[in-house]
Scaffold this motif. Structure first.
Motif, PDB file in Angstrom:
ATOM      1  N   ARG A 157       5.027   2.866  -0.880  1.00 35.13           N
ATOM      2  CA  ARG A 157       5.350   3.933  -1.826  1.00 35.13           C
ATOM      3  C   ARG A 157       6.033   5.114  -1.145  1.00 35.13           C
ATOM      4  O   ARG A 157       6.255   6.141  -1.765  1.00 35.13           O
ATOM      5  CB  ARG A 157       4.077   4.428  -2.540  1.00 35.13           C
ATOM      6  CG  ARG A 157       3.295   3.350  -3.266  1.00 35.13           C
ATOM      7  CD  ARG A 157       2.303   3.964  -4.249  1.00 35.13           C
ATOM      8  NE  ARG A 157       1.431   4.960  -3.656  1.00 35.13           N
ATOM      9  CZ  ARG A 157       0.289   4.686  -3.012  1.00 35.13           C
ATOM     10  NH1 ARG A 157      -0.119   3.439  -2.907  1.00 35.13           N
ATOM     11  NH2 ARG A 157      -0.444   5.661  -2.509  1.00 35.13           N
TER      12      ARG A 157
ATOM     13  N   GLY B  47      -0.023  -5.479  -7.326  1.00 29.28           N
ATOM     14  CA  GLY B  47      -1.430  -5.076  -7.262  1.00 29.28           C
ATOM     15  C   GLY B  47      -1.822  -4.362  -5.982  1.00 29.28           C
ATOM     16  O   GLY B  47      -2.761  -3.577  -5.969  1.00 29.28           O
ATOM     17  N   TRP B  48      -1.132  -4.661  -4.893  1.00 26.37           N
ATOM     18  CA  TRP B  48      -1.504  -4.062  -3.610  1.00 26.37           C
ATOM     19  C   TRP B  48      -0.621  -2.892  -3.211  1.00 26.37           C
ATOM     20  O   TRP B  48      -0.832  -2.279  -2.172  1.00 26.37           O
ATOM     21  CB  TRP B  48      -1.522  -5.125  -2.510  1.00 26.37           C
ATOM     22  CG  TRP B  48      -2.775  -5.942  -2.565  1.00 26.37           C
ATOM     23  CD1 TRP B  48      -3.004  -7.017  -3.372  1.00 26.37           C
ATOM     24  CD2 TRP B  48      -3.988  -5.721  -1.831  1.00 26.37           C
ATOM     25  NE1 TRP B  48      -4.286  -7.477  -3.181  1.00 26.37           N
ATOM     26  CE2 TRP B  48      -4.910  -6.703  -2.233  1.00 26.37           C
ATOM     27  CE3 TRP B  48      -4.377  -4.784  -0.869  1.00 26.37           C
ATOM     28  CZ2 TRP B  48      -6.204  -6.787  -1.718  1.00 26.37           C
ATOM     29  CZ3 TRP B  48      -5.656  -4.868  -0.349  1.00 26.37           C
ATOM     30  CH2 TRP B  48      -6.559  -5.854  -0.771  1.00 26.37           C
ATOM     31  N   THR B  49       0.380  -2.567  -4.035  1.00 28.13           N
ATOM     32  CA  THR B  49       1.231  -1.426  -3.702  1.00 28.13           C
ATOM     33  C   THR B  49       0.581  -0.117  -4.135  1.00 28.13           C
ATOM     34  O   THR B  49       0.806   0.925  -3.535  1.00 28.13           O
ATOM     35  CB  THR B  49       2.634  -1.604  -4.336  1.00 28.13           C
ATOM     36  OG1 THR B  49       3.246  -2.767  -3.763  1.00 28.13           O
ATOM     37  CG2 THR B  49       3.514  -0.411  -4.096  1.00 28.13           C
ATOM     38  N   GLY B  50      -0.263  -0.157  -5.164  1.00 25.88           N
ATOM     39  CA  GLY B  50      -0.951   1.053  -5.615  1.00 25.88           C
ATOM     40  C   GLY B  50      -0.008   1.972  -6.376  1.00 25.88           C
ATOM     41  O   GLY B  50       1.039   1.518  -6.835  1.00 25.88           O
ATOM     42  N   SER B  51      -0.308   3.265  -6.518  1.00 27.49           N
ATOM     43  CA  SER B  51      -1.579   3.835  -6.099  1.00 27.49           C
ATOM     44  C   SER B  51      -2.752   3.242  -6.884  1.00 27.49           C
ATOM     45  O   SER B  51      -2.532   2.546  -7.869  1.00 27.49           O
ATOM     46  CB  SER B  51      -1.552   5.356  -6.315  1.00 27.49           C
ATOM     47  OG  SER B  51      -1.582   5.637  -7.700  1.00 27.49           O
ATOM     48  N   GLN B  52      -3.933   3.532  -6.455  1.00 30.82           N
ATOM     49  CA  GLN B  52      -5.080   2.973  -7.155  1.00 30.82           C
ATOM     50  C   GLN B  52      -5.122   3.382  -8.623  1.00 30.82           C
ATOM     51  O   GLN B  52      -5.454   2.571  -9.485  1.00 30.82           O
ATOM     52  CB  GLN B  52      -6.368   3.384  -6.445  1.00 30.82           C
ATOM     53  CG  GLN B  52      -6.845   2.275  -5.510  1.00 30.82           C
ATOM     54  CD  GLN B  52      -7.746   2.769  -4.395  1.00 30.82           C
ATOM     55  OE1 GLN B  52      -8.779   3.383  -4.629  1.00 30.82           O
ATOM     56  NE2 GLN B  52      -7.343   2.504  -3.158  1.00 30.82           N
TER      57      GLN B  52
ATOM     58  N   THR C  61       2.157   8.777   6.058  1.00 27.47           N
ATOM     59  CA  THR C  61       0.914   8.407   6.761  1.00 27.47           C
ATOM     60  C   THR C  61      -0.016   7.704   5.778  1.00 27.47           C
ATOM     61  O   THR C  61       0.203   7.739   4.566  1.00 27.47           O
ATOM     62  CB  THR C  61       0.161   9.646   7.304  1.00 27.47           C
ATOM     63  OG1 THR C  61      -0.195  10.481   6.192  1.00 27.47           O
ATOM     64  CG2 THR C  61       0.995  10.437   8.289  1.00 27.47           C
TER      65      THR C  61
ATOM     66  N   ARG D 242      -8.314 -13.095   2.503  1.00 24.67           N
ATOM     67  CA  ARG D 242      -7.953 -11.794   3.055  1.00 24.67           C
ATOM     68  C   ARG D 242      -8.873 -11.369   4.160  1.00 24.67           C
ATOM     69  O   ARG D 242      -9.959 -11.892   4.342  1.00 24.67           O
ATOM     70  CB  ARG D 242      -7.937 -10.746   1.957  1.00 24.67           C
ATOM     71  CG  ARG D 242      -9.333 -10.549   1.411  1.00 24.67           C
ATOM     72  CD  ARG D 242      -9.460  -9.202   0.811  1.00 24.67           C
ATOM     73  NE  ARG D 242     -10.403  -9.280  -0.288  1.00 24.67           N
ATOM     74  CZ  ARG D 242     -10.308  -8.567  -1.364  1.00 24.67           C
ATOM     75  NH1 ARG D 242      -9.300  -7.760  -1.521  1.00 24.67           N
ATOM     76  NH2 ARG D 242     -11.216  -8.662  -2.284  1.00 24.67           N
TER      77      ARG D 242
ATOM     78  N   SER E 286      -4.206  -9.105  -9.739  1.00 26.99           N
ATOM     79  CA  SER E 286      -3.289  -9.284  -8.608  1.00 26.99           C
ATOM     80  C   SER E 286      -2.867 -10.743  -8.462  1.00 26.99           C
ATOM     81  O   SER E 286      -2.140 -11.092  -7.541  1.00 26.99           O
ATOM     82  CB  SER E 286      -3.950  -8.820  -7.306  1.00 26.99           C
ATOM     83  OG  SER E 286      -4.184  -7.440  -7.367  1.00 26.99           O
TER      84      SER E 286
ATOM     85  N   LYS F 197       4.837   6.830   1.586  1.00 25.80           N
ATOM     86  CA  LYS F 197       3.983   7.799   2.263  1.00 25.80           C
ATOM     87  C   LYS F 197       4.284   7.812   3.763  1.00 25.80           C
ATOM     88  O   LYS F 197       4.504   6.758   4.354  1.00 25.80           O
ATOM     89  CB  LYS F 197       2.503   7.447   2.048  1.00 25.80           C
ATOM     90  CG  LYS F 197       1.979   7.792   0.662  1.00 25.80           C
ATOM     91  CD  LYS F 197       0.511   7.431   0.519  1.00 25.80           C
ATOM     92  CE  LYS F 197      -0.365   8.265   1.436  1.00 25.80           C
ATOM     93  NZ  LYS F 197      -1.806   7.923   1.289  1.00 25.80           N
TER      94      LYS F 197
ATOM     95  N   GLY G 291       0.821  -1.213   0.000  1.00 24.97           N
ATOM     96  CA  GLY G 291       0.000   0.000   0.000  1.00 24.97           C
ATOM     97  C   GLY G 291       0.853   1.260   0.000  1.00 24.97           C
ATOM     98  O   GLY G 291       2.011   1.258  -0.435  1.00 24.97           O
TER      99      GLY G 291
HETATM  100  P1  8DG Z   1      -3.646   4.881   2.012  1.00 25.21           P
HETATM  101  O1  8DG Z   1      -4.134   3.611   2.631  1.00 25.21           O
HETATM  102  O2  8DG Z   1      -2.293   5.285   2.477  1.00 25.21           O
HETATM  103  O3  8DG Z   1      -4.630   5.973   2.134  1.00 25.21           O
HETATM  104  O4  8DG Z   1      -3.456   4.633   0.451  1.00 25.21           O
HETATM  105  P2  8DG Z   1      -3.220   3.253  -0.270  1.00 25.21           P
HETATM  106  O5  8DG Z   1      -2.510   2.288   0.617  1.00 25.21           O
HETATM  107  O6  8DG Z   1      -2.609   3.528  -1.580  1.00 25.21           O
HETATM  108  O7  8DG Z   1      -4.710   2.810  -0.542  1.00 25.21           O
HETATM  109  P3  8DG Z   1      -5.492   1.477  -0.173  1.00 25.21           P
HETATM  110  O8  8DG Z   1      -6.938   1.824  -0.290  1.00 25.21           O
HETATM  111  O9  8DG Z   1      -5.057   0.901   1.112  1.00 25.21           O
HETATM  112  O10 8DG Z   1      -5.172   0.512  -1.371  1.00 25.21           O
HETATM  113  C1  8DG Z   1      -3.866   0.019  -1.625  1.00 25.21           C
HETATM  114  C2  8DG Z   1      -3.897  -0.879  -2.792  1.00 25.21           C
HETATM  115  O11 8DG Z   1      -4.614  -2.045  -2.450  1.00 25.21           O
HETATM  116  C3  8DG Z   1      -4.619  -0.268  -3.975  1.00 25.21           C
HETATM  117  O12 8DG Z   1      -3.728   0.121  -4.963  1.00 25.21           O
HETATM  118  C4  8DG Z   1      -5.443  -1.351  -4.546  1.00 25.21           C
HETATM  119  C5  8DG Z   1      -5.315  -2.469  -3.556  1.00 25.21           C
HETATM  120  N1  8DG Z   1      -6.624  -2.970  -3.211  1.00 25.21           N
HETATM  121  C6  8DG Z   1      -7.548  -2.561  -2.293  1.00 25.21           C
HETATM  122  N2  8DG Z   1      -8.634  -3.346  -2.340  1.00 25.21           N
HETATM  123  C7  8DG Z   1      -8.385  -4.253  -3.287  1.00 25.21           C
HETATM  124  C8  8DG Z   1      -9.102  -5.325  -3.799  1.00 25.21           C
HETATM  125  O13 8DG Z   1     -10.217  -5.596  -3.389  1.00 25.21           O
HETATM  126  N3  8DG Z   1      -8.484  -6.048  -4.780  1.00 25.21           N
HETATM  127  C9  8DG Z   1      -7.215  -5.726  -5.233  1.00 25.21           C
HETATM  128  N4  8DG Z   1      -6.639  -6.452  -6.188  1.00 25.21           N
HETATM  129  N5  8DG Z   1      -6.541  -4.717  -4.769  1.00 25.21           N
HETATM  130  C10 8DG Z   1      -7.114  -3.997  -3.820  1.00 25.21           C
HETATM  131  O14 8DG Z   1      -7.397  -1.620  -1.542  1.00 25.21           O
END
Ligand code: 8DG
Ligand code: MN
Ligand code: MN
Length: 387
Positions: free
Chosen positions: A196, A326-331, A200, A262, A351, A198, A192
């Motif tokens: 990257r 897939g889970w590193t983002g950003s979205q 926070t 998950r 992912s 961040k 997440g």
């Molecule tokens: P933040 O929490 O610091 O505000 O930002 P983030 O870490 O970039 O956002 P996040 O909402 O926690 O999401 C991080 C990544 O996780 C995002 O790029 C996509 C991924 N992700 C979800 N939900 C799902 C999902 O249901 N399926 C998949 N494949 N990925 C997901 O958050």
């Protein structure tokens, strides 16, 4: 003498996954405005959201501050609407449309209501039209709430407070202990926004795997039980892995929804030594409500823990690189990777895997670099995926 800010014309590629987007950039005034418009569009469920997100993302990737409209020449994704907003800000310091949104009752209420964990735009909009404006209105409205929403309201203040990197690391230690206890040799990785760079986040995201394929099966319920037995979870919703049953009988995964084992959870993070000063509103609340409790924490006693949203994902080792990417983002970076794969490469990225429609086969990868290479993209490190 100041260098003359002329000829600041940069060309950028059209997909965010082809660009390097650092966390700190030079156009926050403009991107903040466009992100408000993206939110406004999201709240009224219209298409403008992704348009505004893409425009903001382009400005984040610029190596200089935009000071005039000529700076925008040659840049992709900046439509007529975005340009109008940018022009207004460059000329007047602010945009009337953005100001109007920020001050509107709808925007403020939707922001507050969608800020409840478990409440999406549809529910928030329904509540708004019924006259609800705040989480407190929802709590007193007598609406039936599901367990997620109940937890969201109960821990509203904590969950809307940014999670720090130090808190993320503290939770990482706990998860690591839990995982090691129930499956020695298993590994956890922080993903997440924190991956990257961040400082926070709104939650903490972890991937869990084991180098021996198959060992990770059924791990999540054990980890959750370990945590629950120690009173460390305030809420959890665990989904089992449904990847195989979904792909059975079809050549490829049906969509990009991910099907890992998950758990969406809320941790109770102990904050040793933290006093009421951590919550500026603590003193006020103490005066206001003598013997009530807030977020499960009794007012009057020490304020020594915090509710933190945590996402845990268990992945088989063979899918680890895809899950990590897939889970590193950003979205937006993720969405653009999938758009690039589909539109430019006739591939389908999730992912779990990368499927090549022309070769009619899955492409393997043991690290993120290999996935970028399969996609014909230059490798972008996590800290430059802040699109
Ligand atoms: P933040 O929490 O610091 O505000 O930002 P983030 O870490 O970039 O956002 P996040 O909402 O926690 O999401 C991080 C990544 O996780 C995002 O790029 C996509 C991924 N992700 C979800 N939900 C799902 C999902 O249901 N399926 C998949 N494949 N990925 C997901 O958050
Ligand atoms: Mn996150
Ligand atoms: Mn998350």
């Amino acid at each position: 003498a100041e260098p003359r800010p002329i000829a600041m014309v940069t060309t950028l590629n059209g997909y965010a996954c082809q660009r390097r987007t650092p966390l700190q950039h030079h156009n926050a005034v403009l991107t903040d405005a466009l992100l408000v418009l993206a939110e406004k569009a999201e709240f009224s469920e219209n298409e403008g959201r992704s348009v505004a997100l893409r425009a903001a993302s382009v400005l984040k990737a610029l190596p200089h501050t935009v000071i005039n409209m000529e700076n925008l020449q040659g840049l992709p994704c900046l439509g007529e609407h975005s340009q109008r907003v940018i022009k207004e800000i460059l000329e007047d310091g602010k945009s009337r449309e953005v100001e109007a949104a920020l001050h509107s009752e709808q925007y403020q209420a939707m922001k507050a209501l969608t800020g409840i964990f478990g409440v999406g735009v549809k529910t928030a909009d329904r509540w708004f039209r019924e006259g609800l404006r705040h989480p407190s209105d929802v709590a007193s409205s007598g609406h039936r709430l599901n367990h997620t929403q109940q937890a969201g309201i109960q821990h509203y203040d904590d969950l809307n407070m940014p999670v720090t990197k130090a808190e993320a690391d503290a939770i990482g230690q706990i998860v690591k202990e839990a995982v090691q206890a129930v499956l020695p040799g298993a590994e956890i990785i922080l993903t997440g926004g924190f991956r990257r760079g961040k400082p926070t986040g709104h939650d903490v995201d972890f991937l869990i795997t084991h180098p021996e394929e198959g060992k990770e099966e059924g791990l999540m319920p054990k980890v959750v039980s370990w945590l629950e037995a120690r009173g460390l979870l305030l809420y959890q919703k665990t989904n089992r892995n449904s990847y195989l049953e979904a792909t059975e009988g079809s050549a490829r995964p049906p969509n990009n929804m991910d099907r890992f084992e998950r758990s969406f959870s809320i941790f109770r993070l102990d904050m040793p030594g933290a006093g009421p000063e951590r919550h500026p509103q603590a003193a006020l609340l103490e005066q206001a409500q003598d013997d009530s409790s807030v977020g499960g924490r009794r007012v009057g006693e020490s304020w020594d823990w915090k509710a933190v949203r945590v996402d845990l994902v268990v992945t088989p080792f063979s899918q680890f690189a895809f899950a990590l990417l897939g889970w590193t983002g950003s979205q937006l970076f993720e969405r653009e990777l999938r758009r690039w794969a589909g539109q430019e490469k006739h591939m389908s990225l999730s992912s779990h895997a990368l499927y090549d429609s022309k070769q009619k086969r899955y492409l393997r990868a043991s690290c993120e670099e290999e996935i970028f290479a399969h996609l014909g993209l230059e490798f972008i490190p996590p800290c430059e995926r802040n699109a």
